[in-house]
Each structure stands twice: as C-alpha cells, then as structure tokens.
Design an enzyme around this catalytic site. Structure first.
Site, PDB file in Angstrom:
ATOM      1  N   ARG A 269      29.856  43.932  38.252  1.00  0.00           N
ATOM      2  CA  ARG A 269      31.533  43.388  38.317  1.00  0.00           C
ATOM      3  C   ARG A 269      32.075  43.530  39.697  1.00  0.00           C
ATOM      4  O   ARG A 269      31.818  44.648  39.979  1.00  0.00           O
ATOM      5  CB  ARG A 269      31.794  44.224  36.760  1.00  0.00           C
ATOM      6  CG  ARG A 269      31.432  43.739  35.638  1.00  0.00           C
ATOM      7  CD  ARG A 269      32.248  42.415  35.790  1.00  0.00           C
ATOM      8  NE  ARG A 269      31.861  41.805  34.281  1.00  0.00           N
ATOM      9  CZ  ARG A 269      30.569  41.026  34.235  1.00  0.00           C
ATOM     10  NH1 ARG A 269      30.047  40.395  34.453  1.00  0.00           N
ATOM     11  NH2 ARG A 269      30.573  41.180  32.811  1.00  0.00           N
ATOM     12  N   GLU A 298      39.154  37.880  39.677  1.00  0.00           N
ATOM     13  CA  GLU A 298      38.426  36.711  40.290  1.00  0.00           C
ATOM     14  C   GLU A 298      39.827  35.798  39.707  1.00  0.00           C
ATOM     15  O   GLU A 298      39.998  35.927  38.723  1.00  0.00           O
ATOM     16  CB  GLU A 298      37.234  36.516  38.987  1.00  0.00           C
ATOM     17  CG  GLU A 298      36.862  37.614  40.051  1.00  0.00           C
ATOM     18  CD  GLU A 298      34.816  37.936  39.251  1.00  0.00           C
ATOM     19  OE1 GLU A 298      34.742  37.115  37.975  1.00  0.00           O
ATOM     20  OE2 GLU A 298      34.110  38.726  39.194  1.00  0.00           O
ATOM     21  N   HIS A 317      31.566  33.868  40.807  1.00  0.00           N
ATOM     22  CA  HIS A 317      31.423  34.539  39.089  1.00  0.00           C
ATOM     23  C   HIS A 317      30.231  33.700  38.669  1.00  0.00           C
ATOM     24  O   HIS A 317      30.431  33.691  37.511  1.00  0.00           O
ATOM     25  CB  HIS A 317      32.476  35.393  38.539  1.00  0.00           C
ATOM     26  CG  HIS A 317      31.900  36.496  36.952  1.00  0.00           C
ATOM     27  ND1 HIS A 317      32.409  37.322  37.167  1.00  0.00           N
ATOM     28  CD2 HIS A 317      30.575  36.264  37.078  1.00  0.00           C
ATOM     29  CE1 HIS A 317      31.702  37.563  35.670  1.00  0.00           C
ATOM     30  NE2 HIS A 317      30.564  37.525  36.146  1.00  0.00           N
TER      31      HIS A 317
HETATM   32  O1  LIG Z   1      28.477  40.052  32.186  1.00  0.00           O
HETATM   33  C1  LIG Z   1      27.695  38.473  31.972  1.00  0.00           C
HETATM   34  O2  LIG Z   1      26.183  38.027  31.284  1.00  0.00           O
HETATM   35  C2  LIG Z   1      27.799  37.820  33.033  1.00  0.00           C
HETATM   36  O3  LIG Z   1      28.256  37.906  33.931  1.00  0.00           O
HETATM   37  C3  LIG Z   1      28.439  36.233  32.197  1.00  0.00           C
HETATM   38  O4  LIG Z   1      29.734  36.867  32.201  1.00  0.00           O
END
Ligand SMILES: O=C(O)[C@H](O)CO
Length: 352
Positions: A269, A298, A317
């Site tokens: 993240r 994002e 992402h």
């Molecule tokens: O958390 C997750 O699996 C990916 O980042 C998709 O949001």
C-alpha cells in the site's frame, strides 16, 4: 424510486423492470440485493463481475444509489467493495438496516473500519489466496522493468533513433543480485519463489514470525532486523499489509540505509512508504530507483514530484488486475456473501 428504476431499464444484467402498466419489477425476487461499484469500473472487472454475481444477486449500482432511497436501502443484504471505491462509513451502515456482509475484492482491508462495521452485526470478508500469484507477478514485473530499463527501451525504440544505445538503457543484472523481501506472507513467499527461479539471493524480514520451511524451499535468509536487510539488498520489495504498525515503515531513515545502487519496489500500500522521503531520496540519489504499484493518493495528482523523476515506474495499483484473477476474486466474493446470507461461516471472514 421510479427515476432510479428507469435509469436501469436498459442496463442488461443489472435490473430489468416491468412495463409502466404493471409497475412490477421483473427482477428475481428470490435473489438478495447487493450494493456494488459497477459502472465506474474498467470493462475488465465488469466482464468478470457481471455474470458470476448476477447469477446470485440483484445488483444495485452504488454510483447511483443514495441512502434516501429507503425502500431499496432496506433490501440491501451485502456490499461488494473494491478498494476504497465505496466509502463504507457509519452513515452508509446506518442507512442499510438489513445489511449482513461487507465483502472486499482483494486482500487489503485498510480502507474498512472493521470494528465499526462489526458493531452493526455485519461480517467483513476479503479474498485472500486468489490474489497471490498475480500480485507477486506484478512485483517481479516492476523489478525486471526497472532493472532492465523496459520503459526507457520502449520509448527509445518508438523514437526510431538510430544512434548508439544510450547509457540510460544500461540495466542492472537480476541473476545473482540480492532481493530483500519485507513481509514473507503468502504473497511475499510467491515473490521469493519467483526470485529463486531467477537465481537471486533472497533475504527476508518478518516482524512476527520466522518461516523456516519457506526459507529452506527457496534458499532465503532471515534478517531479524529490517535494517540488516536494507543494508544488504540490491532490490527491496515491500509486501506487508498496511496497519498502524506498518504506516510509513519505510521513511528517510530506512532509505538512507539502502545502497545508492538499490531499487525500492512497493506492491503493498502506498502509505507503507513515506512518499516525501522517497522523493527526496531519489532526488539526492540516496537510492537508485523506485517501482511502485501503489501510491498515495491513487492516482497521483498531475505534476506530483514522483512522476517527474527519472528511474521511477508508477502503476495504477494493478497488482490483481488480470482476467483470471479478477474472476477468481469475484467468485470468492460471491461464495463469502452467500455463506453469510445462508447463516454459515464464510471462508474468509476477517476476525479482529
Ligand atoms: O489488496 C489487494 O488484494 C490488492 O491490492 C487489490 O486491492
């Protein structure tokens, strides 16, 4: 309500309604209603989403839903959410009196206030396991693209330049290089297996638990201290969940420990990395490069200093964003939602 119904008359697969005379909905009254983000999503997810979900549920598009549509709100049994696309806040929870489940597509649930949602007697589920391969693949893709100058090479070819290969295209070897994985969970381990195939040396750091079996399988070395991993790695890949403990885990101090020739790859993240510190580290050549699937916010706003830097790759992402994986995620969401609505334990409930 009628305006809302009309809005969907021509939307195949979402809600089809009777003619004005009968005023009866031709939707399958047996099927429970869910609230989901649908229209805002790229065609890829819609394609994967629609058939599998509509077999079991009537879908109310969140984009056009307002809590004032009380008779509709009363019918909603589950919310299907992708990332932060739906703000599942207290106000939304209060407006859905018969809600039983919030189902997240993906594994990271940092955007959900789980204790608050649970306090309404509502379960939260995610979709672990099915995202592991695709997310590990994007980590490898970012590492390879950054090291081997794939983006620069593409632009160079497209410019039809006949001059000698410029220095900017000179890459870094992957085989024999050291990859430091921060977070050897399911996805981190999939990365390690891939890196093992690429003949890399693998270091890893876990805050909670050493994983001896996985270590042996891929020839990885455990670093009890993250600092040790940072000092020794040519590529550092961040694969932890975002939590208060990992918020800005990689900041100025950590970046300063990395080699000046090293690359930071983030597939977890955005907020796990202090982005301002990263910009500064790249500007001052404290580290060589960064390759990021995730940022904050994002997408990054136009003109963000990260985007102006050379040696930076930024993706929107898209770690799980491929057809097979998305389909599996959607199927898993359906399985979890059906279990909750049938009163059985869903396979992926997140217990706090
Ligand atoms: O958390 C997750 O699996 C990916 O980042 C998709 O949001």
């Amino acid at each position: 309500m009628n305006r809302f119904i009309n809005r969907f008359k021509s939307t195949p697969g979402f809600m089809s309604f009777g003619n004005k005379r009968t005023k009866h909905l031709l939707i399958n009254m047996e099927k429970p209603y869910i609230l989901a983000t649908t229209f805002g999503l790229p065609v890829g997810i819609n394609k994967c989403f629609a058939p599998c979900v509509e077999k079991h549920f009537n879908v109310i598009a969140h984009e056009t839903f307002t809590p004032e549509q009380t008779s509709l709100a009363e019918q909603v049994k589950a919310i299907f959410v992708w990332g932060g696309a739906i703000n599942v806040d207290r106000a939304l929870m209060q407006s859905l009196p018969n809600l039983k489940a919030v189902i997240n597509g993906g594994v990271g649930v940092d955007h959900l206030d789980i204790p608050m949602i649970n306090s309404f007697g509502v379960k939260v589920c995610n979709t672990p396991h099915v995202v592991d391969n695709a997310t590990a693949d994007i980590g490898m893709a970012l590492m390879l693209a950054s090291a081997r100058k794939i983006i620069e090479g593409h632009h160079y070819s497209m410019s039809h330049n006949n001059q000698a290969m410029p220095e900017i295209l000179m890459g870094t070897d992957i085989s024999g290089a050291t990859l430091g994985i921060i977070g050897l969970g399911r996805i981190g381990y999939k990365v390690a297996r891939r890196a093992h195939g690429f003949e890399m040396k693998i270091l890893y750091h876990n805050r909670n638990r050493r994983k001896e079996e996985e270590e042996r399988a891929v020839g990885a070395t455990y670093c009890a201290e993250m600092e040790d991993l940072l000092r020794k790695s040519d590529f550092v890949m961040v694969v932890v969940n975002l939590s208060p403990a990992t918020h800005k885990l990689i900041g100025a101090k950590e970046l300063a420990l990395m080699k000046p020739t090293s690359t930071l790859i983030n597939i977890s993240r955005g907020l796990v990395v202090d982005q301002d510190a990263l910009v500064e580290a790249l500007q001052r050549k404290v580290i060589h490069a960064a390759a990021l699937d995730v940022t904050y916010p994002e997408p990054l706003p136009m003109g963000h200093p990260l985007a102006a830097l050379p040696n930076v790759i930024i993706l929107p992402h898209m770690g799980t964003h491929c057809f097979g994986t998305t389909q599996l995620m959607v199927q898993r969401m359906v399985t979890n939602a059906l279990a909750v609505l049938e009163g059985i334990q869903p396979p992926d409930e997140i217990q706090m």
